[in-house]
Motif scaffolding. Structure first.
Motif, PDB file in Angstrom:
ATOM      1  N   ASP A 215       0.810  -1.226   0.000  1.00 27.36           N
ATOM      2  CA  ASP A 215       0.000   0.000   0.000  1.00 27.36           C
ATOM      3  C   ASP A 215       0.841   1.273   0.000  1.00 27.36           C
ATOM      4  OD1 ASP A 215      -2.257  -1.570   0.012  1.00 27.36           O
ATOM      5  OD2 ASP A 215      -2.759  -1.186   2.111  1.00 27.36           O
ATOM      6  N   SER A 216       2.028   1.204   0.603  1.00 27.15           N
ATOM      7  CA  SER A 216       2.908   2.382   0.646  1.00 27.15           C
ATOM      8  C   SER A 216       4.007   2.309  -0.409  1.00 27.15           C
ATOM      9  CB  SER A 216       3.530   2.530   2.037  1.00 27.15           C
ATOM     10  OG  SER A 216       4.332   1.403   2.335  1.00 27.15           O
TER      11      SER A 216
ATOM     12  N   ARG B   2       6.432   5.529   0.453  1.00 27.85           N
ATOM     13  CA  ARG B   2       5.715   6.799   0.460  1.00 27.85           C
ATOM     14  C   ARG B   2       4.630   6.703   1.527  1.00 27.85           C
ATOM     15  NH1 ARG B   2       5.427  11.036  -3.022  1.00 27.85           N
ATOM     16  NH2 ARG B   2       6.756   9.964  -4.498  1.00 27.85           N
ATOM     17  N   HIS B   3       4.728   7.596   2.520  1.00 26.29           N
ATOM     18  CA  HIS B   3       3.725   7.670   3.584  1.00 26.29           C
ATOM     19  C   HIS B   3       3.226   9.104   3.657  1.00 26.29           C
ATOM     20  CE1 HIS B   3       4.460   3.638   5.191  1.00 26.29           C
ATOM     21  NE2 HIS B   3       5.730   3.846   4.887  1.00 26.29           N
ATOM     22  N   PHE B   4       1.912   9.254   3.691  1.00 24.00           N
ATOM     23  CA  PHE B   4       1.283  10.589   3.698  1.00 24.00           C
ATOM     24  C   PHE B   4       1.727  11.400   2.482  1.00 24.00           C
ATOM     25  CE2 PHE B   4       1.721   9.377   8.209  1.00 24.00           C
ATOM     26  CZ  PHE B   4       0.383   9.279   8.523  1.00 24.00           C
ATOM     27  N   GLY B   5       1.997  10.710   1.358  1.00 20.63           N
ATOM     28  CA  GLY B   5       2.416  11.381   0.135  1.00 20.63           C
ATOM     29  C   GLY B   5       3.869  11.816   0.130  1.00 20.63           C
ATOM     30  N   VAL B   6       4.608  11.502   1.181  1.00 21.78           N
ATOM     31  CA  VAL B   6       6.003  11.929   1.306  1.00 21.78           C
ATOM     32  C   VAL B   6       6.920  10.733   1.035  1.00 21.78           C
ATOM     33  CG1 VAL B   6       7.740  12.866   2.893  1.00 21.78           C
ATOM     34  CG2 VAL B   6       5.358  13.645   3.034  1.00 21.78           C
ATOM     35  N   PRO B   7       7.854  10.873   0.088  1.00 17.85           N
ATOM     36  CA  PRO B   7       8.810   9.778  -0.145  1.00 17.85           C
ATOM     37  C   PRO B   7       9.820   9.715   1.013  1.00 17.85           C
ATOM     38  CG  PRO B   7       9.304  11.628  -1.589  1.00 17.85           C
ATOM     39  CD  PRO B   7       8.063  11.988  -0.827  1.00 17.85           C
TER      40      PRO B   7
END
Length: 154
Positions: free
Chosen positions: A33-34, A58-63
């Motif tokens: 998922d990430s 990528r978590h919360f849209g941040v790589p």
């Protein structure tokens, strides 16, 4: 700093759950998922004592990138992975595998982490990370349970 633990009972022997927990490919599938994938160190297969891996996700849209090392290992009962470089000020993840009389395993994760950036990091820990990180560990453990108990597992 945040400390939490998660437990799950898996109907497979500790040796199998231990090996699956150290498998880079299984970890990659569990974190699909990430988009998490290994980009350095051990890229595929089972890790062992002293091995390192660099994960990209990528978590919360941040790589993000995190390099961790298997710092302690007592097969098939226990291993620890710790962050060497990455988004946390501190990351230590203890994995414990306790056998049951019926041949199953109690998998217990004990995690301690701290965000960087002083007071801003503490705010992130309290607002988001204290619920998000246990959710990720539960997701991973449910995947391990399904893999170990599935048609190809026990």
């Amino acid at each position: 700093m945040i400390t939490f633990s998660e437990e799950i009972r898996i109907a497979a022997p500790p040796e199998e759950v231990f090996g699956l927990s150290l498998d880079v490919d299984a970890h990659t599938r569990s974190m699909a998922d990430s988009g998490e994938r290994a980009v350095g160190g051990v890229l595929t297969g089972r890790m062992g004592p002293g091995d390192t891996v660099t994960w990209q996700a990528r978590h919360f849209g941040v790589p993000l990138r995190m390099t961790s090392r298997i710092s302690e290992c007592r097969e098939p009962a226990y291993f620890v992975d710790e962050q060497l470089r990455g988004p946390f000020r501190l990351w230590r993840h203890e994995h414990r595998f306790t056998p049951y009389d019926d041949g199953g395993t109690l998998l217990r994760d004990e995690i301690t982490f701290a965000a960087p950036l002083g007071p801003l990091g503490r705010l992130a820990e309290l607002a988001v990370l204290r619920w998000y990180m246990p959710k990720l560990i539960r997701q991973r453990n449910e995947f391990l349970k399904a893999e170990a108990e599935g048609p190809d597992g026990c």
